[in-house]
Design a protein around this motif. Structure first.
Motif, PDB file in Angstrom:
ATOM      1  N   VAL A  83       0.836  -1.213   0.000  1.00  0.00           N
ATOM      2  CA  VAL A  83       0.000   0.000   0.000  1.00  0.00           C
ATOM      3  C   VAL A  83       0.870   1.262   0.000  1.00  0.00           C
ATOM      4  O   VAL A  83       0.425   2.342  -0.367  1.00  0.00           O
ATOM      5  CB  VAL A  83      -0.964  -0.021   1.213  1.00  0.00           C
ATOM      6  N   GLU A  84       2.160   1.105   0.383  1.00  0.00           N
ATOM      7  CA  GLU A  84       3.076   2.246   0.416  1.00  0.00           C
ATOM      8  C   GLU A  84       3.604   2.626  -0.967  1.00  0.00           C
ATOM      9  O   GLU A  84       4.286   3.644  -1.096  1.00  0.00           O
ATOM     10  CB  GLU A  84       4.277   1.925   1.317  1.00  0.00           C
ATOM     11  N   TRP A 134      -5.454  -2.606  10.278  1.00  0.00           N
ATOM     12  CA  TRP A 134      -5.210  -1.293   9.679  1.00  0.00           C
ATOM     13  C   TRP A 134      -6.484  -0.487   9.546  1.00  0.00           C
ATOM     14  O   TRP A 134      -6.485   0.735   9.661  1.00  0.00           O
ATOM     15  CB  TRP A 134      -4.480  -1.423   8.342  1.00  0.00           C
ATOM     16  N   GLN A 143      -6.985   1.061  12.777  1.00  0.00           N
ATOM     17  CA  GLN A 143      -6.015   2.134  13.009  1.00  0.00           C
ATOM     18  C   GLN A 143      -6.439   3.414  12.288  1.00  0.00           C
ATOM     19  O   GLN A 143      -6.308   4.500  12.828  1.00  0.00           O
ATOM     20  CB  GLN A 143      -4.626   1.687  12.536  1.00  0.00           C
ATOM     21  N   TYR A 151      -7.494   2.770   5.173  1.00  0.00           N
ATOM     22  CA  TYR A 151      -7.321   1.339   4.892  1.00  0.00           C
ATOM     23  C   TYR A 151      -8.660   0.628   5.036  1.00  0.00           C
ATOM     24  O   TYR A 151      -9.161   0.441   6.143  1.00  0.00           O
ATOM     25  CB  TYR A 151      -6.280   0.725   5.839  1.00  0.00           C
ATOM     26  N   ASP A 204      -6.902   6.244  -5.012  1.00  0.00           N
ATOM     27  CA  ASP A 204      -5.696   6.644  -4.288  1.00  0.00           C
ATOM     28  C   ASP A 204      -5.845   6.456  -2.788  1.00  0.00           C
ATOM     29  O   ASP A 204      -6.943   6.510  -2.247  1.00  0.00           O
ATOM     30  CB  ASP A 204      -5.389   8.120  -4.565  1.00  0.00           C
ATOM     31  N   PRO A 224      -5.633   8.219   0.644  1.00  0.00           N
ATOM     32  CA  PRO A 224      -5.940   9.647   0.835  1.00  0.00           C
ATOM     33  C   PRO A 224      -4.702  10.541   0.853  1.00  0.00           C
ATOM     34  O   PRO A 224      -4.782  11.717   0.530  1.00  0.00           O
ATOM     35  CB  PRO A 224      -6.632   9.673   2.202  1.00  0.00           C
ATOM     36  N   ARG A 225      -3.533   9.986   1.221  1.00  0.00           N
ATOM     37  CA  ARG A 225      -2.349  10.837   1.294  1.00  0.00           C
ATOM     38  C   ARG A 225      -1.381  10.657   0.142  1.00  0.00           C
ATOM     39  O   ARG A 225      -0.460  11.444  -0.016  1.00  0.00           O
ATOM     40  CB  ARG A 225      -1.635  10.614   2.630  1.00  0.00           C
ATOM     41  N   TRP A 226      -1.520   9.574  -0.619  1.00  0.00           N
ATOM     42  CA  TRP A 226      -0.620   9.432  -1.763  1.00  0.00           C
ATOM     43  C   TRP A 226      -1.294   8.690  -2.911  1.00  0.00           C
ATOM     44  O   TRP A 226      -2.305   8.028  -2.738  1.00  0.00           O
ATOM     45  CB  TRP A 226       0.701   8.754  -1.373  1.00  0.00           C
ATOM     46  N   SER A 227      -0.699   8.811  -4.086  1.00  0.00           N
ATOM     47  CA  SER A 227      -1.249   8.202  -5.290  1.00  0.00           C
ATOM     48  C   SER A 227      -0.951   6.700  -5.318  1.00  0.00           C
ATOM     49  O   SER A 227       0.071   6.263  -4.814  1.00  0.00           O
ATOM     50  CB  SER A 227      -0.628   8.877  -6.513  1.00  0.00           C
TER      51      SER A 227
END
Lengths: 214, 313
Positions: free
Chosen positions: B129-130, B247, B250, B255, B266, B268-271
């Protein structure tokens, strides 16, 4: 005789601080040189680009933090490293510049569309860019000529923006990770403490003792 | 975190050695599995397995990268922490409880379970997911094999999985700073769990799983983000309602329960549009486009027919 000896001592001290200042620059650039060397030798682990990007960003934040500790160190403990603050601040800027360049070139492959989308859509990129944008004028005015041109008061006001840059850098680090791992939280806490010190000082109405002491 | 992780090139086993060894193993016929499983946990043991048509023909990520770049927060949040800390986990003996809505609640001893299944090599893409990805030659067997033996009831709609809770062996599970609530839990819909691509992995690169990769037994669901593939499993409960997952608990906005790989949806914080393939090209590795369901759309898209994948992220 006595006066002459004193003069010689002052000159010697100035020379020493000049040597130390130069050493700060050179030693400060060692982590970058080492990271680039390991990168070229393919020794940066499974995700070399990300490791390089992180290392450079982390050192930018560390040097920003060091610049912010100089005033409290002097206020609280009487230790004066003021004459090295410019060098450390410029190091923070150089690292931020290398960090940004790694992101633009190695991470995004200079894909302008993807980069622009990141800047406008991703808060952590936006905030990182804001931090860098603030550091640019601060770096450009980090010389005696600019201090003279702007005048001490205006120069000091401009350089107080470093508080915003440091806060933005710490938030940028927090936003790039999943959950709340210890490392970015620790860095954010340190920045928070150093900024809180300034706020407290202001609240108590203690004016900075010298121009450059912000 | 280690800022300059140093790896001596002498530590990296050449890929040819692995490939040769694998051929040798594949060539060797018999061998009871229990005999080759190591005592305790440390040393890797060779596994006997068949190749699978479900494998990708993409080049596997080097073993060194697969075993040194891990997200396994029970051993620390840095990618290098699991490799550094996971040796303390005792993986033998190991049991897996299957309970809940099943006709035969069972406690499987891992050795018994392994001696009764046919191991296969499944070379799967893994997408984190990263935003990074690997190709990993897992050794395992379909999860459906285990589930069938416990005879799920008609009312069972989901499976809840649980990782071992052992703060004394897993340093990330103790201390004041906890990124997740333990034990780690995950879940699948029953049809996802029964899908032939969903496996329990007990090895990689032809040998038993290294601890940092989820030894002795872990889930692998190749069309979902990596955190769905829960490691070091001790319990599976068949349940009627969608179970909680670590997750999601969390940060539910980031997630989802499904967490299917999807370049259009996406984080929410990255593509999620592209990914960095690990172990290719060093510093100058190029990003590549992420594929819907991590490239397994043909096999799994029907599971989500009619579902809004933005809503059920």
């Amino acid at each position: 005789m006595a006066i002459r000896t004193g003069k010689i001592q002052v000159v010697a001290a100035t020379n020493w601080s000049r040597v130390i200042r130069a050493a700060v620059y050179w030693v400060g650039l060692v982590p970058a040189a080492w990271a680039f060397y390991l990168g070229v030798m393919d020794q940066l682990g499974a995700d070399p680009m990300r490791t390089l990007e992180r290392t450079l960003g982390l050192w930018a934040l560390r040097f920003l933090i060091v610049t912010l500790t100089i005033t409290p160190l002097r206020d609280l403990f009487g230790i004066n490293f003021l004459r090295y603050r410019r060098a450390v601040g410029l190091l923070a800027f150089f690292y931020a510049l290398m960090h940004l360049t790694t992101y633009l070139v190695l991470d995004q492959g200079l894909d302008v569309a993807a980069i622009w989308a990141d800047i406008v859509k991703r808060p952590y990129i936006t905030i990182g860019m804001i931090s860098f944008a603030i550091l640019v004028p601060l770096a450009l005015t980090s010389n005696n000529a600019m201090i003279r041109r702007l005048g001490g008061g205006a120069w000091a006001r401009l350089h107080r923006w470093v508080y915003v840059a440091a806060a933005a850098a710490a938030i940028h680090f927090l936003l790039v990770v999943k959950s709340w791992p210890m490392e970015p939280v620790v860095y954010a806490s340190i920045v928070g403490l150093l900024l809180a010190y300034r706020a407290l000082k202001r609240l108590r109405g203690r004016r900075p003792r010298r121009l450059a002491s912000t | 975190m280690p800022i300059f992780p140093l790896i001596n090139s002498s530590e990296i086993t050449p890929n040819e050695v692995f490939l040769n060894r694998r051929n040798l193993i594949a060539g060797a016929a018999a061998a009871g599995l229990a005999a080759v499983l190591p005592k305790g946990s440390a040393a890797a043991a060779k596994l006997d397995f068949a190749k699978s048509l479900l494998s990708t023909d993409e080049k596997p990520t080097p073993l060194e990268d697969v075993t040194s770049y891990n997200n396994y927060y029970e051993f620390g949040t840095d990618k290098g922490d699991p490799a550094a800390n996971a040796s303390t986990l005792t993986t033998k003996p190991w049991t897996i409880a299957v309970d809940g809505l099943v006709a035969r609640p069972t406690e499987f001893h891992l050795e018994d379970l392994l001696s009764s299944v046919a191991l296969e090599e499944r070379i799967y893409r893994l997408r984190c997911v990263e935003g990074w990805s690997m190709v990993i030659p897992w050794i395992g067997f379909p999860l459906s094999e285990v589930l069938k033996r416990s005879e799920p009831l008609g009312s069972a709609k989901y499976i809840a999985f649980e990782t071992v809770l052992r703060p004394n062996e897993m340093p990330g599970q103790k201390g004041i700073f906890q990124p997740l609530a333990w034990p780690y839990i995950e879940g699948l819909r029953l049809d996802e769990a029964m899908h032939p691509l969903t496996i329990f992995a007990v090895g990689l690169y032809g040998e038993t799983l290294p601890n940092q990769n989820g030894a002795p037994i872990r889930l692998v669901v190749p069309w979902k983000y990596g955190f769905k593939s829960i490691k070091s499993i001790v319990r599976m409960s068949l349940v009627e309602k969608q179970p909680e997952t670590s997750w999601n608990r969390q940060n539910s906005g980031e997630y989802g329960f499904y967490s299917n790989v999807n370049p259009e949806v996406d984080h929410p914080r990255w593509s999620q549009a592209t990914e960095r393939p690990i172990g290719t090209g060093g510093l100058f590795a190029k990003r590549k486009p992420t594929r819907l369901f991590n490239g397994y759309a043909e096999q799994v898209a029907h599971l989500y027919a009619g579902m809004d994948l933005r809503k059920f992220y």
